[in-house]
Design a protein around this motif. Sequence first.
Motif, PDB file in Angstrom:
ATOM      1  N   GLY A  29       0.833  -1.205   0.000  1.00 20.27           N
ATOM      2  CA  GLY A  29       0.000   0.000   0.000  1.00 20.27           C
ATOM      3  C   GLY A  29       0.864   1.249   0.000  1.00 20.27           C
ATOM      4  O   GLY A  29       0.565   2.238  -0.674  1.00 20.27           O
ATOM      5  N   GLY A  30       1.978   1.196   0.739  1.00 17.06           N
ATOM      6  CA  GLY A  30       2.887   2.336   0.821  1.00 17.06           C
ATOM      7  C   GLY A  30       3.557   2.656  -0.495  1.00 17.06           C
ATOM      8  O   GLY A  30       3.630   3.817  -0.902  1.00 17.06           O
ATOM      9  N   ILE A  31       4.043   1.623  -1.205  1.00 20.90           N
ATOM     10  CA  ILE A  31       4.701   1.874  -2.497  1.00 20.90           C
ATOM     11  C   ILE A  31       3.694   2.415  -3.505  1.00 20.90           C
ATOM     12  O   ILE A  31       4.003   3.278  -4.322  1.00 20.90           O
ATOM     13  CB  ILE A  31       5.407   0.603  -3.036  1.00 20.90           C
ATOM     14  N   ASN A  32       2.450   1.923  -3.444  1.00 18.65           N
ATOM     15  CA  ASN A  32       1.401   2.486  -4.303  1.00 18.65           C
ATOM     16  C   ASN A  32       1.169   3.957  -3.979  1.00 18.65           C
ATOM     17  O   ASN A  32       1.028   4.793  -4.871  1.00 18.65           O
ATOM     18  CB  ASN A  32       0.094   1.702  -4.124  1.00 18.65           C
ATOM     19  N   GLY A  33       1.127   4.268  -2.672  1.00 14.40           N
ATOM     20  CA  GLY A  33       0.909   5.644  -2.258  1.00 14.40           C
ATOM     21  C   GLY A  33       2.030   6.564  -2.705  1.00 14.40           C
ATOM     22  O   GLY A  33       1.785   7.649  -3.244  1.00 14.40           O
ATOM     23  N   VAL A  34       3.264   6.137  -2.502  1.00 14.88           N
ATOM     24  CA  VAL A  34       4.429   6.938  -2.888  1.00 14.88           C
ATOM     25  C   VAL A  34       4.446   7.163  -4.395  1.00 14.88           C
ATOM     26  O   VAL A  34       4.671   8.284  -4.871  1.00 14.88           O
ATOM     27  CB  VAL A  34       5.731   6.245  -2.432  1.00 14.88           C
ATOM     28  N   GLN A  35       4.192   6.112  -5.163  1.00 15.11           N
ATOM     29  CA  GLN A  35       4.205   6.256  -6.614  1.00 15.11           C
ATOM     30  C   GLN A  35       3.088   7.172  -7.110  1.00 15.11           C
ATOM     31  O   GLN A  35       3.279   7.964  -8.038  1.00 15.11           O
ATOM     32  CB  GLN A  35       4.075   4.877  -7.273  1.00 15.11           C
ATOM     33  N   ASN A  36       1.928   7.077  -6.480  1.00  8.06           N
ATOM     34  CA  ASN A  36       0.822   7.938  -6.899  1.00  8.06           C
ATOM     35  C   ASN A  36       1.064   9.406  -6.556  1.00  8.06           C
ATOM     36  O   ASN A  36       0.735  10.296  -7.347  1.00  8.06           O
ATOM     37  CB  ASN A  36      -0.482   7.449  -6.265  1.00  8.06           C
ATOM     38  N   ILE A  37       1.646   9.673  -5.383  1.00  8.71           N
ATOM     39  CA  ILE A  37       1.978  11.048  -5.023  1.00  8.71           C
ATOM     40  C   ILE A  37       2.997  11.611  -6.006  1.00  8.71           C
ATOM     41  O   ILE A  37       2.908  12.767  -6.451  1.00  8.71           O
ATOM     42  CB  ILE A  37       2.535  11.121  -3.578  1.00  8.71           C
ATOM     43  N   SER A  38       3.991  10.798  -6.375  1.00  2.71           N
ATOM     44  CA  SER A  38       5.016  11.244  -7.320  1.00  2.71           C
ATOM     45  C   SER A  38       4.415  11.521  -8.697  1.00  2.71           C
ATOM     46  O   SER A  38       4.766  12.509  -9.351  1.00  2.71           O
ATOM     47  CB  SER A  38       6.111  10.181  -7.431  1.00  2.71           C
ATOM     48  N   THR A  39       3.501  10.654  -9.133  1.00  2.00           N
ATOM     49  CA  THR A  39       2.836  10.883 -10.420  1.00  2.00           C
ATOM     50  C   THR A  39       1.976  12.140 -10.355  1.00  2.00           C
ATOM     51  O   THR A  39       1.907  12.915 -11.324  1.00  2.00           O
ATOM     52  CB  THR A  39       1.964   9.666 -10.792  1.00  2.00           C
ATOM     53  N   PHE A  40       1.322  12.354  -9.224  1.00  2.00           N
ATOM     54  CA  PHE A  40       0.526  13.567  -9.010  1.00  2.00           C
ATOM     55  C   PHE A  40       1.392  14.813  -9.169  1.00  2.00           C
ATOM     56  O   PHE A  40       1.060  15.744  -9.917  1.00  2.00           O
ATOM     57  CB  PHE A  40      -0.098  13.526  -7.613  1.00  2.00           C
ATOM     58  N   LEU A  41       2.537  14.844  -8.480  1.00  2.00           N
ATOM     59  CA  LEU A  41       3.424  16.005  -8.545  1.00  2.00           C
ATOM     60  C   LEU A  41       3.986  16.193  -9.956  1.00  2.00           C
ATOM     61  O   LEU A  41       4.037  17.309 -10.472  1.00  2.00           O
ATOM     62  CB  LEU A  41       4.565  15.846  -7.536  1.00  2.00           C
ATOM     63  N   GLY A  42       4.393  15.076 -10.576  1.00  2.00           N
ATOM     64  CA  GLY A  42       4.925  15.154 -11.928  1.00  2.00           C
ATOM     65  C   GLY A  42       3.901  15.655 -12.931  1.00  2.00           C
ATOM     66  O   GLY A  42       4.224  16.427 -13.836  1.00  2.00           O
ATOM     67  N   GLY A  43       2.651  15.246 -12.767  1.00  5.26           N
ATOM     68  CA  GLY A  43       1.586  15.686 -13.667  1.00  5.26           C
ATOM     69  C   GLY A  43       1.235  17.148 -13.495  1.00  5.26           C
ATOM     70  O   GLY A  43       1.015  17.875 -14.472  1.00  5.26           O
ATOM     71  N   ILE A  44       1.193  17.612 -12.240  1.00  8.13           N
ATOM     72  CA  ILE A  44       0.907  19.025 -11.967  1.00  8.13           C
ATOM     73  C   ILE A  44       1.994  19.913 -12.561  1.00  8.13           C
ATOM     74  O   ILE A  44       1.724  20.939 -13.203  1.00  8.13           O
ATOM     75  CB  ILE A  44       0.786  19.266 -10.442  1.00  8.13           C
ATOM     76  N   ILE A  45       3.240  19.521 -12.354  1.00 10.83           N
ATOM     77  CA  ILE A  45       4.361  20.301 -12.890  1.00 10.83           C
ATOM     78  C   ILE A  45       4.307  20.337 -14.416  1.00 10.83           C
ATOM     79  O   ILE A  45       4.558  21.377 -15.032  1.00 10.83           O
ATOM     80  CB  ILE A  45       5.704  19.714 -12.394  1.00 10.83           C
TER      81      ILE A  45
END
Length: 380
Positions: free
Chosen positions: A328-344
């Motif tokens: 669950g943690g690795i999914n969370g970390v990857q999704n947060i990173s994709t979120f930040l990358g997409g916003i940028i």
Amino acid sequence: MFKRNTLAVILLVLSAFTGTLAFRLAVPAIAYYSRGVLKASMVSISVISTSFIFARAFAAVFGGYLVDKRPKLIILGALAMALNAPLVYLYSFASSWIHIVGIKLANGFLNGISWPLAQLAVAYASPRSIRARISAIYFFFGSLASLAGNYLYAFTISIGMRGQMVISGIFYILTGLLMASAYLLIGTIKKEGKDKKTEEVDVNPRIVIMFGALVSFISAFAFGEITYVYISETLGLEKGKVAMVLGTISFLSSLTSYFISWVADSIGSAKALRIIAVFGFLAPILAGIRTGFTIFSGIFLALLAVNSFRPISRKILVTHSRSSLAIGGINGVQNISTFLGGIIFGFAYTLGSLGAYNLAFLPYLPFSLALVIVTRKLEK
């Protein structure tokens, strides 16, 4: 027990197909509805894409924590998946991109609970010696569905968004039923005791999480609504053609990723991750060059990096004493990173281009280099 687990894995692999098909049919429909009908800006499109990912990130950790405490609650993943059905139908009634974001957040929360638990169940029920390859097959069926979902979108444009969302909802319900059946066959997800943790993993799990964060950040441009709009506006391709091309690229990247999983099982996870780092390093460099060949090559490498990383990371983390929380943690970390990358990406998109290079990809380049550097610390 072995036969029950085998059947459960088969059902979960099928659920990867039906669930991804439901999701992928909706993504281009939402992208073009938001841009064309609701006149959303590219920044707004990136918020739409990443709101789903943002909610999915927190739900993944929450779901992992619940199942870590009470393993029988894994059945909630199946219920959450089925509840996507009424939600997707609401997209066709949205009169503002803000409404789309609200539905996307709810969609992301439900998906964040469902998918990590399915990945955990697949890894748990698979034989250790072929765990990465079984997980790769699971993700491969998801990419096969991505191909099918994009083609289905192209062939159903004439029925309108509302009709497409009905089809999507039917597949979400079917996915929930497949997941529920699989979890009943498996029973309780038991934590692997110390006597069972003899499998040697040649990678530091903490570095795996850092690696996952980086590869997800620099691959963010290849996921969600922003990808469809970027290709459409840069290359001037028609909506249906963009969907079919992206579906094909996703399928090919997943097919290729199986060989990286074979490397992980046969030669070692560290060597496989070093290969993935090269893909991640090259992806934003190529995708930023405004030609069809380079853009599609960059998207292919970004998807290949993410698709290859998923089964390998799950193979490593399922041996953790708190595997539910770890996955669950690795999914969370990857999704947060994709979120930040997409916003940028959405904000940088307004910078335009410098010659043949799209400046929206510049923020990814330092992180691409960091990904290569991290590979030096992979071994325990």
